[in-house]
Write an enzyme that holds these catalytic residues in place. Structure first.
Site, short mmCIF file in Angstrom:
data_model
loop_
_atom_site.label_atom_id
_atom_site.label_comp_id
_atom_site.label_asym_id
_atom_site.label_seq_id
_atom_site.Cartn_x
_atom_site.Cartn_y
_atom_site.Cartn_z
N ASN A 172 -2.58 6.52 -1.94
CA ASN A 172 -1.33 5.82 -1.58
C ASN A 172 -0.28 5.89 -2.70
O ASN A 172 0.47 4.94 -2.92
CB ASN A 172 -1.62 4.36 -1.23
CG ASN A 172 -2.38 4.24 0.08
OD1 ASN A 172 -2.70 5.23 0.73
ND2 ASN A 172 -2.69 3.03 0.49
N ARG A 319 -13.55 8.71 5.26
CA ARG A 319 -13.95 7.52 5.99
C ARG A 319 -14.75 7.90 7.24
O ARG A 319 -14.80 9.07 7.62
CB ARG A 319 -12.72 6.68 6.34
CG ARG A 319 -12.09 6.03 5.12
CD ARG A 319 -10.80 5.32 5.42
NE ARG A 319 -9.69 6.25 5.67
CZ ARG A 319 -8.41 5.87 5.77
NH1 ARG A 319 -8.08 4.59 5.63
NH2 ARG A 319 -7.47 6.76 5.99
#
Length: 462
Positions: A172, A319
């Site tokens: 991010n 993920r």
């Protein structure tokens, strides 16, 4: 090195892609351990052994700092402060304000908070507003980034210690944004020639911010893999966080920062010649790694994956719902970055042309990714004139769209996955269009280097 996809460790194929079905189970990313160094060529092992040892030592040192702070509080009869708040960190560190704003009280408050949250290793955590309170002694360096919503047993993304997760990361745009912000504030404050008390105060603050930015750059130098890539988290945290990470354009953003530092762009004019050279060397290694990791299928260069096993450079999972696959969005960012570089080599030119060719072939017209309501969530729907769209992921075997779910199941039809994942993830997008537009302006878009061919897409991985 040309990456070949002979083995797909994070994707177990179960059925044909010919009809909507569960086509696989997402497996965890392979660990990055000393034991696995035997997989490498002998001449590579020493560099990796030193890298892993340095990471482990830094992780212990970082934790020791926090432990010492908390011991001091305990000795004084005080409890550790609560964890910092989470939120949108990037929004609180804008990088496109008018230059005068970076000398404002608001900007200085953000800069002071950034400095307070810098980890002992020199990086920063993610998803933390920098316009709130400064870090207190004994406080966690990061907010809790565990996902309470939608988590399942065996979640690849659940940290055992939420207070020590993403302690130093490029996810991010963390660390990258902090460095750039501090450099901008320091450049605005100046401080080279103090004429009065205010100038002296500004000079002191500017020196502090520059020192913090330098530590941030050193952190990125330390975190860079021997092969030129970067992990998502450093010191290494384990799991997919150790993978070489292009996700959310992390590696491209670090390489771009290194280029800006190497050129001594205005806010980085304070860097010494040696630091600028280190940044140039870091970017050069990153570019070589990006060329190495372009996925080769049946002898043809295609796109890039979202993350790779750091040792083998094979695409891997992240993920639960993020498979080892070609990634259109991250590939578009790589292509835009490569096209921004001066004096491209024949290898780089071929990489760009090949990637653009595949994006053109994968473009989907006449469909839209729409939210149809709370009960329906997002769906891929036919819509004349819509597009172009690209799926987030394409299978390595056949370059067909592929979609994941929280339970680790992989599907060939987006409307078959759970409502929660259809609502909460960008399975389709149009960001590759920006790469195609940039290609039309790229001076090297026509013709091919002598003896080279950009080939064609499709086929099974060899």
């Amino acid at each position: 090195m040309m990456l070949r996809c002979a083995i797909v460790p994070a994707l177990t194929l179960l059925t044909s892609l010919a009809q909507a079905a569960v086509i696989g189970i997402n497996l965890p990313a392979p660990p990055l351990t000393q034991e696995r160094l035997s997989e490498l060529a002998p001449e590579q092992r020493q560099a990796w052994a030193q890298y892993l040892a340095k990471s482990q030592a830094q992780r212990h040192a970082d934790k020791a700092v926090l432990a010492a702070e908390r011991a001091a509080l305990l000795a004084a009869g005080l409890a550790p402060p609560p964890a910092p708040v989470g939120g949108n960190g990037e929004k609180t560190m804008p990088l496109k304000q008018d230059p005068a704003w970076y000398g404002s009280a608001e900007a200085l408050r953000v800069a002071d908070n950034i400095v307070s949250f810098q980890t002992p290793a020199g990086g920063w955590g993610k998803n933390q507003p920098r316009d709130t309170a400064a870090r207190l002694k004994g406080q966690d360096f990061v907010a809790n980034n565990n996902n309470a919503k939608g988590s399942v047993t065996g979640d690849f993304d659940q940290a055992e210690d939420p207070g020590w997760s993403y302690v130093g990361t490029i996810d991010n745009d963390a660390t990258i944004t902090e460095i750039r912000f501090l450099a901008k504030v320091a450049a605005r404050l100046g401080g080279a020639d103090a004429k009065d008390a205010k100038d002296a105060k500004d000079g002191t603050a500017a020196a502090l911010y520059r020192q913090s930015a330098l530590r941030g750059l050193q952190y990125l130098f330390d975190a860079q893999f021997p092969n030129g890539g970067w992990p998502q988290v450093w010191p290494l945290q384990g799991g997919y966080h150790n993978a070489l990470t292009l996700n959310d354009n992390a590696m491209v953003q670090v390489a771009t920062l290194m280029g800006a530092a190497a050129r001594g762009e205005p806010e980085f004019a304070f860097l010494s010649a040696s630091m600028r050279q280190r940044a140039a060397d870091s970017e050069r290694r990153a570019i070589a790694n990006l060329l190495d990791t372009q996925i080769n299928i049946l002898g043809q260069k295609t796109l890039w994956a979202q993350q790779y096993d750091a040792l083998t450079l094979a695409p891997t999972s992240a993920r639960n719902y993020e498979p080892a696959a070609l990634s259109s969005s991250e590939s578009a960012a790589v292509l835009i970055y490569l096209m921004s570089l001066p004096a491209p080599s024949p290898e780089l030119i071929l990489a760009v042309r090949s990637g653009v060719r595949v994006l053109r072939e994968l473009a989907l017209a006449g469909y839209a990714w729409r939210k149809l309501g709370e009960a329906e969530g997002r769906r891929l729907v036919a819509e004349p004139g819509a597009g172009p769209l690209w799926a987030r992921y394409y299978s390595l075997a056949g370059q067909k769209p592929i979609f994941g779910d929280r339970d680790k199941s992989l599907h060939d039809e987006v409307n078959e996955i759970s409502l929660e994942r259809r609502k909460g993830y960008a399975w389709f997008g149009n960001s590759p269009a920006k790469a195609l537009e940039a290609y039309e302006r790229w001076p090297q878009r026509e013709g091919m280097p002598s003896g080279q061919s950009d080939g064609s897409a499709g086929g099974q991985p060899n």
